[in-house]
Design an enzyme around this catalytic site. Structure first.
Site, PDB file in Angstrom:
ATOM      1  N   ASP A   5      44.509   2.840  -6.776  1.00  0.00           N
ATOM      2  CA  ASP A   5      44.608   3.361  -5.420  1.00  0.00           C
ATOM      3  C   ASP A   5      43.433   2.942  -4.539  1.00  0.00           C
ATOM      4  O   ASP A   5      43.478   3.132  -3.321  1.00  0.00           O
ATOM      5  CB  ASP A   5      44.687   4.888  -5.440  1.00  0.00           C
ATOM      6  CG  ASP A   5      46.068   5.394  -5.834  1.00  0.00           C
ATOM      7  OD1 ASP A   5      47.036   4.623  -5.705  1.00  0.00           O
ATOM      8  OD2 ASP A   5      46.173   6.538  -6.285  1.00  0.00           O
ATOM      9  N   ARG A  27      60.264   2.568  -1.905  1.00  0.00           N
ATOM     10  CA  ARG A  27      59.476   2.406  -3.128  1.00  0.00           C
ATOM     11  C   ARG A  27      60.358   2.495  -4.372  1.00  0.00           C
ATOM     12  O   ARG A  27      61.327   3.255  -4.413  1.00  0.00           O
ATOM     13  CB  ARG A  27      58.360   3.453  -3.171  1.00  0.00           C
ATOM     14  CG  ARG A  27      57.365   3.281  -2.026  1.00  0.00           C
ATOM     15  CD  ARG A  27      56.241   4.273  -2.080  1.00  0.00           C
ATOM     16  NE  ARG A  27      55.408   4.072  -3.251  1.00  0.00           N
ATOM     17  CZ  ARG A  27      54.359   4.838  -3.561  1.00  0.00           C
ATOM     18  NH1 ARG A  27      54.065   5.868  -2.784  1.00  0.00           N
ATOM     19  NH2 ARG A  27      53.649   4.594  -4.635  1.00  0.00           N
ATOM     20  N   GLN A  36      52.044   8.204 -12.967  1.00  0.00           N
ATOM     21  CA  GLN A  36      53.150   8.993 -12.424  1.00  0.00           C
ATOM     22  C   GLN A  36      54.350   8.989 -13.369  1.00  0.00           C
ATOM     23  O   GLN A  36      54.964  10.033 -13.610  1.00  0.00           O
ATOM     24  CB  GLN A  36      53.550   8.452 -11.052  1.00  0.00           C
ATOM     25  CG  GLN A  36      52.485   8.665  -9.981  1.00  0.00           C
ATOM     26  CD  GLN A  36      52.896   8.063  -8.649  1.00  0.00           C
ATOM     27  OE1 GLN A  36      53.967   7.493  -8.503  1.00  0.00           O
ATOM     28  NE2 GLN A  36      52.021   8.171  -7.665  1.00  0.00           N
ATOM     29  N   SER A  42      51.369   3.398 -15.672  1.00  0.00           N
ATOM     30  CA  SER A  42      51.687   4.253 -14.526  1.00  0.00           C
ATOM     31  C   SER A  42      51.494   5.704 -14.912  1.00  0.00           C
ATOM     32  O   SER A  42      52.242   6.238 -15.739  1.00  0.00           O
ATOM     33  CB  SER A  42      53.125   4.031 -14.048  1.00  0.00           C
ATOM     34  OG  SER A  42      53.488   5.020 -13.084  1.00  0.00           O
ATOM     35  N   LYS A  69      43.801  14.734  -4.811  1.00  0.00           N
ATOM     36  CA  LYS A  69      45.233  14.843  -4.545  1.00  0.00           C
ATOM     37  C   LYS A  69      46.037  14.902  -5.839  1.00  0.00           C
ATOM     38  O   LYS A  69      46.967  15.704  -5.965  1.00  0.00           O
ATOM     39  CB  LYS A  69      45.701  13.667  -3.678  1.00  0.00           C
ATOM     40  CG  LYS A  69      47.168  13.784  -3.280  1.00  0.00           C
ATOM     41  CD  LYS A  69      47.558  12.808  -2.190  1.00  0.00           C
ATOM     42  CE  LYS A  69      47.614  11.382  -2.669  1.00  0.00           C
ATOM     43  NZ  LYS A  69      48.340  10.507  -1.728  1.00  0.00           N
ATOM     44  N   SER A  70      45.713  14.066  -6.807  1.00  0.00           N
ATOM     45  CA  SER A  70      46.468  14.055  -8.062  1.00  0.00           C
ATOM     46  C   SER A  70      46.384  15.399  -8.769  1.00  0.00           C
ATOM     47  O   SER A  70      47.385  15.919  -9.281  1.00  0.00           O
ATOM     48  CB  SER A  70      45.930  12.952  -8.987  1.00  0.00           C
ATOM     49  OG  SER A  70      46.139  11.678  -8.434  1.00  0.00           O
ATOM     50  N   GLY A  86      54.908   9.465  -3.235  1.00  0.00           N
ATOM     51  CA  GLY A  86      55.500   8.951  -4.464  1.00  0.00           C
ATOM     52  C   GLY A  86      55.192   9.852  -5.647  1.00  0.00           C
ATOM     53  O   GLY A  86      56.017  10.012  -6.555  1.00  0.00           O
ATOM     54  N   LYS A 115      53.209  -0.096  -3.477  1.00  0.00           N
ATOM     55  CA  LYS A 115      52.592   1.171  -3.090  1.00  0.00           C
ATOM     56  C   LYS A 115      53.178   1.604  -1.745  1.00  0.00           C
ATOM     57  O   LYS A 115      54.277   1.204  -1.384  1.00  0.00           O
ATOM     58  CB  LYS A 115      51.065   1.003  -3.048  1.00  0.00           C
ATOM     59  CG  LYS A 115      50.422   0.875  -4.415  1.00  0.00           C
ATOM     60  CD  LYS A 115      50.616   2.153  -5.198  1.00  0.00           C
ATOM     61  CE  LYS A 115      49.658   2.335  -6.324  1.00  0.00           C
ATOM     62  NZ  LYS A 115      49.835   3.635  -7.009  1.00  0.00           N
ATOM     63  N   ARG A 137      45.572   4.534   3.071  1.00  0.00           N
ATOM     64  CA  ARG A 137      44.365   3.971   2.453  1.00  0.00           C
ATOM     65  C   ARG A 137      43.935   2.680   3.148  1.00  0.00           C
ATOM     66  O   ARG A 137      42.741   2.384   3.245  1.00  0.00           O
ATOM     67  CB  ARG A 137      44.595   3.751   0.960  1.00  0.00           C
ATOM     68  CG  ARG A 137      44.916   5.038   0.214  1.00  0.00           C
ATOM     69  CD  ARG A 137      44.804   4.883  -1.283  1.00  0.00           C
ATOM     70  NE  ARG A 137      45.420   6.002  -1.975  1.00  0.00           N
ATOM     71  CZ  ARG A 137      44.857   7.203  -2.156  1.00  0.00           C
ATOM     72  NH1 ARG A 137      43.650   7.428  -1.667  1.00  0.00           N
ATOM     73  NH2 ARG A 137      45.505   8.163  -2.796  1.00  0.00           N
TER      74      ARG A 137
END
Length: 432
Positions: A313, A122, A167, A165, A21-22, A94, A340, A385
């Site tokens: 994750d 979030r 992100q 992080s 996904k990332s 996110g 999360k 998850r």
């Protein structure tokens, strides 16, 4: 949507879980901002990535697909995006919201980022603050979405992340593409480096030292062919299941093993898991392997804090592994889990307690006492998850496990029920 999972069973055979996904998010973003065509294979077609695709379509990027993991993006270059006519809906993602904030901060037009109820809870201050330090004009609802972003001229900064992080790091580097001068990001601990690898893959000059990355604004990205490896976060549920279920022997094919993502393998191996990496190779700048996992008897451990960012994750699955282990497992310095898709410490603790496991919460972690899973009802609180982790827990439970609020599994792993049943899990989807 609910899951009803019958107790017992084993996981056997060969599987390929969906694309990472990332990497899928970043392939779409950089492909849209590149000059020329980017062709992607192995793309994850989950709701999160589809939200990123929809956002760039709304900004004038022509995108063909997705079809069976294939996507063709006709890039518009760094300065070719058009003002969207409506707020960009990131759904539950996110990653989409934070990375898009970095891209949009340097555009000459106004835009708005929103999402579902969970995403609007979030924290976004961690990405808003450094972007504002670069000159971005962003307003929010007390540090949460929706985000209103006005056109601005950005300047490079040298930013020290207050917490690890990927992100936030990625958002700053993406904004740095549009900034005047040099942008640097310093990390307190290693996080996934997919953005750095992919920026280089698209031909952008990036300087890297341990825990530090820098780039100069004003360059250009060139379209590429991207082969997305299978997602180790999705593979984790099967690593868990095949480890805790007796008589299991499962091969997971073509899994990305980026060293910034393999904390879960090290944690499970420290607990006694039998995980072997074979056919090691590199695909599109990312290390890949086939992973064989067999049943093992687990022991509780103190999880080293240095591994937390490398498995952030995967902790719902790690919590279940700890519940099936002998002795105690301690998680520390993991406060990030509380912000999360859900408060993963609180929700996992409540779910495990409902299955007969003793869990002691702390502000930044938990102490999990291994024991016997009784079966019962677990509320996933819409966290994909957590839903998938508790589905695998049924392999060791005495009675069926009913899991509530499972719709969001489609955000990251839409084929999970099908692949889980193929491997040997007795899972039924129920619409109450």
């Amino acid at each position: 949507m609910q899951y009803l999972v019958q107790p017992g069973g084993a996981l056997r055979g060969r599987l390929r879980v969906p694309g990472d996904k990332s990497i899928s998010h970043r392939a779409v973003i950089l492909g849209a901002l590149a000059e020329g065509v980017t062709e992607v294979r192995g793309l994850l077609e989950g709701a999160d990535v589809l939200a990123t695709i929809a956002a760039f379509r709304a900004m004038g990027v022509e995108i063909e697909g997705p079809r069976e993991g294939w996507l063709r993006i006709h890039g518009v270059g760094l300065r070719g995006l058009q003002a969207p006519q409506a707020p960009l809906d990131c759904g539950n993602s996110g990653t989409a919201m934070r990375l898009l904030a970095g891209v949009l901060a340097g555009q000459p037009f106004a835009s708005s980022l929103t999402g579902d109820e969970s995403l609007q809870r979030r924290p976004m201050g961690r990405v808003i603050d450094p972007l504002q330090a670069m000159g971005a004009r962003i307003t929010s609802k007390e540090g949460r979405a929706p985000l209103q972003i006005e056109g601005a001229t950005l300047h490079g900064i040298d930013y020290v992340l207050p917490m690890a992080s990927a992100q936030v790091k990625s958002a700053i580097l993406l904004a740095g593409l549009y900034a005047e001068g040099r942008t640097c990001v310093q990390e307190p601990a290693p996080t996934r480096d997919h953005s750095e690898r992919m920026l280089r893959g698209f031909g952008y000059t990036l300087e890297q030292e341990p825990l530090r990355a820098c780039l100069q604004g004003g360059g250009a990205l060139q379209g590429q062919a991207i082969d997305v490896p299978a997602d180790i976060s999705s593979a984790t549920f099967f690593l868990l299941g095949a480890t805790i279920a007796p008589d299991s022997d499962l091969l997971l094919e073509n899994v990305g093993i980026n060293p910034t993502r393999t904390g879960v393998i090290e944690i499970l191996t420290r607990m006694g898991a039998r995980i072997d990496l074979t056919q090691l190779r590199e695909v599109g700048g990312e290390p890949v392997a086939d992973i064989r996992v067999r049943s093992a008897k687990l022991q509780g451990i103190d999880i080293p804090p240095r591994l937390v960012p490398l498995a952030i994750d995967e902790f719902p699955a790690i919590f279940v592994a700890a519940a099936c282990a002998e002795g105690q497992t301690r998680v520390r310095e993991a406060a990030e889990l509380r912000v999360k898709e859900s408060d993963r410490i609180a929700v996992m603790a409540a779910g495990l307690r409902s299955l007969g496991i003793k869990v002691e919460e702390s502000a930044d972690g938990a102490l999990i006492h291994g024991g016997s899973l009784t079966g019962g009802t677990v509320d996933s609180h819409g966290d994909h998850r957590i839903a998938m982790s508790f589905a695998m827990a049924a392999l060791r439970s005495q009675e069926p496990i009913q899991i509530l609020d499972c719709e969001n599994v489609a955000t990251s792993f839409p084929t999970f029920p099908e692949l889980a049943r193929q491997a040997g899990l007795d899972l039924a989807q129920v619409n109450p």
